[in-house]
Design a protein around this motif. Structure first.
Motif, PDB file in Angstrom:
ATOM      1  N   SER A 178      16.858  -2.418 -48.171  1.00 56.83           N
ATOM      2  CA  SER A 178      17.782  -3.114 -49.047  1.00 56.83           C
ATOM      3  C   SER A 178      18.324  -2.146 -50.090  1.00 56.83           C
ATOM      4  N   ASP A 188      14.379 -10.576 -53.615  1.00 57.94           N
ATOM      5  CA  ASP A 188      15.395  -9.886 -52.830  1.00 57.94           C
ATOM      6  C   ASP A 188      15.339 -10.427 -51.407  1.00 57.94           C
ATOM      7  N   THR A 232      17.708  -9.842 -49.088  1.00 58.26           N
ATOM      8  CA  THR A 232      18.643  -9.078 -48.275  1.00 58.26           C
ATOM      9  C   THR A 232      18.246  -9.017 -46.801  1.00 58.26           C
ATOM     10  N   LYS A 246      22.871 -12.303 -42.030  1.00 54.02           N
ATOM     11  CA  LYS A 246      24.080 -12.808 -42.662  1.00 54.02           C
ATOM     12  C   LYS A 246      25.249 -12.590 -41.700  1.00 54.02           C
ATOM     13  N   THR A 302      24.723  -8.309 -42.203  1.00 52.27           N
ATOM     14  CA  THR A 302      23.363  -8.206 -42.725  1.00 52.27           C
ATOM     15  C   THR A 302      23.132  -6.952 -43.563  1.00 52.27           C
ATOM     16  N   HIS A 303      23.505  -5.804 -43.028  1.00 54.86           N
ATOM     17  CA  HIS A 303      23.225  -4.548 -43.725  1.00 54.86           C
ATOM     18  C   HIS A 303      24.303  -4.172 -44.733  1.00 54.86           C
ATOM     19  N   ARG A 317      25.605  -6.359 -47.054  1.00 50.26           N
ATOM     20  CA  ARG A 317      25.584  -7.244 -48.215  1.00 50.26           C
ATOM     21  C   ARG A 317      24.172  -7.352 -48.781  1.00 50.26           C
ATOM     22  N   ALA A 318      24.093  -7.748 -50.033  1.00 53.77           N
ATOM     23  CA  ALA A 318      22.816  -8.024 -50.690  1.00 53.77           C
ATOM     24  C   ALA A 318      22.709  -9.531 -50.908  1.00 53.77           C
ATOM     25  N   LEU A 319      21.487 -10.032 -50.906  1.00 56.74           N
ATOM     26  CA  LEU A 319      21.248 -11.467 -51.094  1.00 56.74           C
ATOM     27  C   LEU A 319      20.008 -11.635 -51.965  1.00 56.74           C
ATOM     28  N   HIS A 337      24.988 -13.904 -53.280  1.00 56.74           N
ATOM     29  CA  HIS A 337      25.394 -13.009 -52.198  1.00 56.74           C
ATOM     30  C   HIS A 337      26.528 -12.119 -52.695  1.00 56.74           C
ATOM     31  N   ARG A 386      26.813  -4.931 -50.922  1.00 51.22           N
ATOM     32  CA  ARG A 386      25.585  -4.140 -50.933  1.00 51.22           C
ATOM     33  C   ARG A 386      25.529  -3.190 -52.137  1.00 51.22           C
ATOM     34  N   GLY A 427      24.155  -4.783 -55.318  1.00 49.40           N
ATOM     35  CA  GLY A 427      22.914  -5.548 -55.254  1.00 49.40           C
ATOM     36  C   GLY A 427      21.926  -5.217 -56.359  1.00 49.40           C
TER      37      GLY A 427
END
Length: 226
Positions: free
Chosen positions: A21, A54, A56, A60, A133-134, A136-138, A194, A197, A200
């Motif tokens: 992440s 976290d 992430t 997604k 998925t890779h 973005r940050a969540l 969300h 990345r 984040g």
């Protein structure tokens, strides 16, 4: 579409390559579902705990389709709302004709048959999806004081009447464009945030700072996490 990672439990930090992440994991660091994550457990117990996680590693997938088309009807989630499908995937109406699908880590490939079936049942519609998925940050903010923390960095009315459980909106959080999804758990406030990345770590730190007066704690990611 790419698969976001493997499945499995937690293990001590491995020397082999794993997904990471953009948010630095608080020690101890473990590997969960193919991702390097914090193994820290929040010390506070009960319904009064306020935690930041976290998330992430969650899958997604962004889906785009005509707002009034067959695919939109099959999803059954309008713009500004979020709901889970029978498999537990959280479907978020993140924009007009745009949805964000959140699932357990490594499930991007597993979502494809459902998406392909929906697209096939709506011939003539322009339907696209991409695994974010890779990219973005969540982050998950969870606890009875979650709305008070978020209100310090966000100008949206977070009352039940305006943004009830299941609400989804895009707004400025700590001066950062962010998708916010209210996803309560057992009657306790919970928000998913969300963002890109690259932002984040900034957003995670801003929420930690905002939550300091409420005794916020970091709680590490645990699969399936959704």
């Amino acid at each position: 579409m790419s698969n976001a990672g493997g499945t499995g439990g937690s293990s001590p930090r491995a020397s082999t390559a794993v997904a990471r992440s953009p948010i630095a994991p608080a020690p101890p660091v473990v590997v969960t579902a193919g991702w390097e994550v914090s193994g820290r457990r929040a010390g506070a117990a009960g319904t009064s705990a306020l935690t930041l996680t976290d998330c992430t590693p969650l899958t997604k997938v962004q889906l785009r389709a005509p707002v009034d088309g067959g695919v939109a009807a099959s999803l059954g989630v309008p713009f500004g709302r979020a709901a889970r499908d029978p498999d537990g995937t959280l479907i978020v109406g993140s924009g007009p004709g745009e949805w964000l699908l959140l699932a357990a880590p490594g499930q991007a490939g597993s979502l494809e048959p459902m998406l392909e079936k929906a697209a096939a049942q709506a011939p003539g519609e322009s339907v696209t999806w991409v695994d974010l998925t890779h990219g973005r940050a969540l982050i998950r903010l969870h606890g009875p004081s979650a709305a008070s923390v978020l209100a310090k960095v966000c100008g949206i009315d977070l009352s039940d009447g305006m943004t009830p459980d299941g609400a989804a909106f895009r707004t400025s959080v700590a001066a950062l464009a962010t998708d916010v999804i209210r996803d309560d758990a057992a009657g306790t406030r919970r928000y998913l945030l969300h963002c890109e990345r690259s932002s984040g770590q900034y957003l995670f730190d801003a929420l930690l700072t905002a939550g300091a007066e409420f005794a916020i704690e970091i709680d590490g990611f645990e699969a399936p996490g959704i």
